[in-house]
Design an enzyme around this catalytic site. Structure first.
Site, PDB file in Angstrom:
ATOM      1  N   GLU A 145     -33.579  13.834   6.845  1.00  0.00           N
ATOM      2  CA  GLU A 145     -34.890  14.469   6.704  1.00  0.00           C
ATOM      3  C   GLU A 145     -35.523  14.606   8.082  1.00  0.00           C
ATOM      4  O   GLU A 145     -35.765  13.604   8.762  1.00  0.00           O
ATOM      5  CB  GLU A 145     -35.775  13.602   5.802  1.00  0.00           C
ATOM      6  CG  GLU A 145     -37.235  14.000   5.809  1.00  0.00           C
ATOM      7  CD  GLU A 145     -38.168  12.867   5.418  1.00  0.00           C
ATOM      8  OE1 GLU A 145     -39.346  12.933   5.815  1.00  0.00           O
ATOM      9  OE2 GLU A 145     -37.736  11.922   4.736  1.00  0.00           O
ATOM     10  N   LYS A 162     -40.449  10.308  -4.655  1.00  0.00           N
ATOM     11  CA  LYS A 162     -40.461   9.381  -3.522  1.00  0.00           C
ATOM     12  C   LYS A 162     -41.528   8.320  -3.806  1.00  0.00           C
ATOM     13  O   LYS A 162     -42.717   8.638  -3.881  1.00  0.00           O
ATOM     14  CB  LYS A 162     -40.791  10.171  -2.257  1.00  0.00           C
ATOM     15  CG  LYS A 162     -41.102   9.346  -1.023  1.00  0.00           C
ATOM     16  CD  LYS A 162     -41.459  10.303   0.118  1.00  0.00           C
ATOM     17  CE  LYS A 162     -41.916   9.568   1.358  1.00  0.00           C
ATOM     18  NZ  LYS A 162     -42.207  10.511   2.457  1.00  0.00           N
ATOM     19  N   THR A 202     -42.438  15.138   5.451  1.00  0.00           N
ATOM     20  CA  THR A 202     -43.882  15.199   5.714  1.00  0.00           C
ATOM     21  C   THR A 202     -44.411  16.610   5.428  1.00  0.00           C
ATOM     22  O   THR A 202     -45.254  17.130   6.158  1.00  0.00           O
ATOM     23  CB  THR A 202     -44.222  14.741   7.153  1.00  0.00           C
ATOM     24  OG1 THR A 202     -43.475  13.559   7.465  1.00  0.00           O
ATOM     25  CG2 THR A 202     -45.694  14.373   7.287  1.00  0.00           C
TER      26      THR A 202
END
Length: 215
Positions: free
Chosen positions: A43, A132, A72
């Site tokens: 990521e 998540k 993000t």
């Protein structure tokens, strides 16, 4: 590869490496090191230097060797730019239905950040493929175990505070994978270009995932 195949790879890997603001000159040797250690789900946070171009370059270079996603991601605009660049999954610290929708519309894995059971169910209901659990340090592995009865059908990836000492416990208690940032992506080792040291860290996390799965 299809999204289903990408999801299978993510779950098989067990580790999602969170690359945040890694200097561009160090990015490719870092990713090569991680992939060589079996950490092949990566990521790249969109607040990193030249993030979207880096995602494109990583996709082009590593092709089917690694799953490259964006992290993000807070807005539809960021998600769209990342997907246009080739991101195979969208990782967010929060749950935004519009971000989930754009990922689903583009057939890209959606992993929004959630903490409560209500958020998990809402995210899953609108199309999140995985959730998540963030920040995982606030709840710990037992929290995932407690969720497995009513919500075990929702794949969970704890992130934030995951380290080599608690990885196996998170996996054992229901996580399909763990998201790991600073405890794996050691900035000092990167600055020193100590790729052997970084590879050893990555291999240690893979070993702990195996322990959590009973290997």
């Amino acid at each position: 590869m299809s999204k289903l195949e990408d999801l299978k790879r993510l779950k098989e890997s067990g580790v999602v490496a969170v690359l945040r603001r890694v200097p561009k000159t160090k990015l490719f040797p870092l990713v090569e090191t991680l992939v060589s250690a079996g950490v092949n789900v990566l990521e790249l946070t969109v607040d990193s230097e030249d993030a979207y171009q880096s995602i494109k370059e990583l996709r082009d270079h590593f092709n089917d060797q690694a799953l490259i996603g964006a992290g993000t991601v807070l807005t539809v605009e960021e998600a769209t730019q990342a997907i246009d660049a080739g991101a195979q999954f969208i990782f967010s610290p929060s749950f935004d239905e519009d971000v989930v929708n754009v990922s689903a519309d583009r057939d890209v894995i959606s992993i929004p950040g959630v903490l409560t059971p209500t958020e998990m169910v809402k995210a899953h209901r609108v199309g999140a493929d995985v959730v998540k659990i963030f920040p995982a340090s606030a709840v710990g592995p037992k929290y995932l175990k407690d969720l497995q009865g009513p919500l075990g059908h929702i794949p969970m990836v704890p992130t934030g505070g995951v380290n080599v000492d608690n990885t196996a416990s998170f996996i054992r208690n229901g996580a399909v994978a763990v998201g790991i940032g600073g405890s794996l992506i050691d900035k000092t080792l990167i600055e020193q270009e100590d790729w052997a040291g970084l590879k050893a860290k990555a291999e240690a996390f893979k070993t702990e995932v195996g322990k959590g799965r009973g290997a």
